[in-house]
Design an enzyme around this catalytic site. Structure first.
Site, short mmCIF file in Angstrom:
data_model
loop_
_atom_site.label_atom_id
_atom_site.label_comp_id
_atom_site.label_asym_id
_atom_site.label_seq_id
_atom_site.Cartn_x
_atom_site.Cartn_y
_atom_site.Cartn_z
CB SER A 28 -40.70 10.87 53.22
OG SER A 28 -41.59 11.97 53.20
CG ASN A 115 -39.22 23.74 52.49
OD1 ASN A 115 -39.60 22.61 52.20
ND2 ASN A 115 -38.72 24.59 51.60
CB THR A 160 -4.91 -0.30 84.73
OG1 THR A 160 -3.82 -1.02 85.29
CG2 THR A 160 -5.45 0.67 85.78
CG HIS A 161 -2.79 -1.91 81.07
ND1 HIS A 161 -2.41 -1.20 79.96
CD2 HIS A 161 -2.38 -1.16 82.14
CE1 HIS A 161 -1.77 -0.10 80.32
NE2 HIS A 161 -1.76 -0.04 81.65
CB SER A 282 -26.10 -22.67 72.81
OG SER A 282 -25.71 -23.46 71.71
CE LYS A 288 -21.83 -20.64 75.46
NZ LYS A 288 -21.57 -20.56 74.01
CG ASN A 290 -24.93 -17.92 74.82
OD1 ASN A 290 -23.91 -18.36 75.33
ND2 ASN A 290 -25.54 -18.50 73.80
CD GLU A 295 -23.09 -12.23 73.71
OE1 GLU A 295 -22.33 -12.61 72.83
OE2 GLU A 295 -23.94 -12.97 74.25
CD GLN A 327 -38.59 12.78 51.59
OE1 GLN A 327 -39.32 13.74 51.37
NE2 GLN A 327 -38.55 11.72 50.79
CE LYS A 330 -38.73 14.19 57.96
NZ LYS A 330 -37.65 14.57 56.98
N1 ARG Z 1 -40.95 15.22 53.16
C1 ARG Z 1 -40.15 16.40 53.14
C2 ARG Z 1 -38.97 16.25 54.13
O1 ARG Z 1 -38.95 15.32 54.81
C3 ARG Z 1 -40.97 17.58 53.52
C4 ARG Z 1 -40.50 18.89 52.99
C5 ARG Z 1 -40.58 18.91 51.51
N2 ARG Z 1 -40.46 20.20 50.99
C6 ARG Z 1 -40.30 20.38 49.69
N3 ARG Z 1 -40.26 21.58 49.27
N4 ARG Z 1 -40.18 19.39 48.87
O2 ARG Z 1 -38.09 17.06 54.18
#
Ligand code: ARG
Length: 465
Positions: A28, A115, A160-161, A282, A288, A290, A295, A327, A330
């Site tokens: 990651s 963790n 309205t509408h 455009s 144009k 825009n 948008e 994971q 993110k």
């Molecule tokens: N890269 C992991 C995550 O985003 C970190 C935690 C990983 N823990 C594990 N026991 N594999 O969650």
């Protein structure tokens, strides 16, 4: 022992090197390196606490702090070498620390796990992003307040509408947007309350046997308290889902705001001018201009709601405690924060430069018989039942349509042909100015009321966290 991959996490347990594709697939670092500053911040607090509790020596703590500070600088100046072999941001930083300071670096992970570390990093990260998003939201609100002040008595049709309904002021309309954004801001602050709780100490899932002081780490990191259950701490991402939900509502509001700007900038409405700096041309049609910014913001609202749904589905049915699924939280979170900041920034920059075409707004309210309800209310005040008044006004509107005139342009004799309750005083109610001025109650569109609402909103805006 010859097959052991020494780069690998917990390598002693493994007799086989990780498959090359799996190594990349499970890593990651390419995206979670964005949380490097928060990871270092968390590690410094953790080491400080470990030393205060007698688990690390002062020399070890100082070496760790010095090393982490140096690594922070390497990351900031782009010399840090990230490696997928170290899987994620946490392992990359720890491996570099151990390279730099040796044994003490290996002790940093005492009493914690990735963790609880990652759960902490995300919370710290989102807390920073929420502060940034809130600042942009507040800037947009300030721009809306200023524009509303300029247009507290600029008359436009209310819809309205999407049909002309009753006259309102542009300032009143703008303040509706302000209110939506105020609730958005409150939601972000509320989300922060539950987010600002510290998972560190939960370790992998069951806590740690070291005599740690979680209150100390929480206070060093500015969390309101340590979390109450170790399993919950490392597993739930409900705070992230709440953030994405608050973000989706912000984007939903911006999409409505955008839609109105796009409509109003069209030749058909012609209510506003969006300055050239926020539009593009455009490639084929030279005439144009825009409204790209609104948008694009309208379009981007979809991806944030998509991220909310991704996060909900990511969490759904996960057994306790931590699972690698998490994971995947993110990228949606990062993109949600980026999208919010960019869209709010573009709007906060653009709104002060919107130009209201007052005459067009006024004419449009007039063409749409926006004071028809005022005529009905007038007849009711003179003793007619509302349903009968509705009928009389319908006839008057028909005459106006047939002769291409607004109600205020019909003659008294013409109006009286529909009801003898009508007197010359009726014209005070049929004008757009008379109509808006009569709506003076709290929340109404009378210019004086709108000015008071703006003043109250300004005070509230200044006091908001
Ligand atoms: N890269 C992991 C995550 O985003 C970190 C935690 C990983 N823990 C594990 N026991 N594999 O969650």
């Amino acid at each position: 022992m010859t097959n052991i991959n020494t780069d690998k996490l917990s390598s002693a347990r493994f007799a086989q090197a990780t498959d090359a594709f799996v190594e990349v697939f499970t890593a990651s670092v390419d995206f979670d390196k964005r949380m490097a500053a928060q990871d270092i911040q968390g590690s410094i607090a953790h080491a400080t606490m470990l030393c205060a509790c007698g688990i690390l020596t002062e020399a070890e703590r100082d070496a760790i702090m010095g090393g982490l500070t140096h690594i922070g600088a390497e990351i900031a100046n782009g010399t840090f070498v990230w490696s997928v072999k170290q899987e994620d941001v946490h392992m990359n930083i720890e491996a570099r620390l151990t390279d730099m300071i040796g044994l003490a670096g290996k002790k940093l992970h005492t009493g914690r796990s990735r963790n609880d570390q990652v759960a902490t990093d995300i919370r710290l990260y989102l807390r920073d992003e929420i502060a940034h998003i809130t600042a942009e939201l507040a800037r947009l609100q300030a721009a809306i307040l200023d524009l509303a002040e300029q247009h507290a008595d600029t008359i436009m049709p209310g819809f309205t509408h999407l049909q002309v309904a009753q006259p309102i002021t542009f300032g009143h309309h703008l303040m509706a947007w302000f209110e939506m954004l105020s609730r958005d801001r409150e939601r972000l602050q509320d989300c922060c309350k539950r987010l600002n709780v510290m998972p560190l100490g939960a370790a992998a899932l069951a806590g740690t046997s070291y005599p740690i002081d979680r209150h100390m780490t929480a206070s060093l990191l500015g969390f309101s308290r340590p979390s109450a259950n170790s399993l919950d701490s490392v597993s739930d991402r409900d705070f992230a889902i709440e953030f994405a939900a608050a973000g989706s509502l912000i984007m939903m509001h911006l999409s409505r705001f955008s839609e109105e700007l796009v409509l109003w900038a069209s030749a058909q409405f012609d209510f506003i001018d969006i300055p050239d700096a926020f539009c593009t041309g455009s490639s084929i049609m030279p005439q144009k201009k825009n409204p790209d910014v609104p948008e694009l913001v309208r379009g981007k609202s979809g991806r944030v709601t998509g991220h909310l749904v991704s996060l909900l589905m990511l969490m759904k049915s996960q057994p306790l405690a931590y699972n690698k699924d998490n994971q995947e939280d993110k990228e949606p979170l990062f993109d949600t924060a980026d999208t919010l900041i960019n869209c709010l920034r573009a709007f906060a920059d653009m709104v002060p430069h919107l130009v209201a075409k007052k005459a067009n707004m006024y004419q449009s309210a007039k063409r749409g018989f926006a004071t028809a309800t005022d005529l009905a209310d007038y007849l009711v005040r003179k003793g007619m039942a509302f349903r009968d008044a509705h009928e009389v006004v319908g006839l008057a509107v028909r005459l106006g349509l047939a002769t291409n005139r607004d109600l205020s342009e019909l003659s008294l004799a013409e109006l009286q042909s529909f009801s003898d309750l009508i007197d010359a005083d009726v014209f005070g109610f049929l004008t757009l100015e008379g109509s808006v001025a009569s709506r003076q109650h709290i929340g109404g569109t009378a210019p004086e009321t709108v000015k008071k609402a703006i003043a109250a909103a300004r005070t509230q805006w200044q006091a908001a966290p």
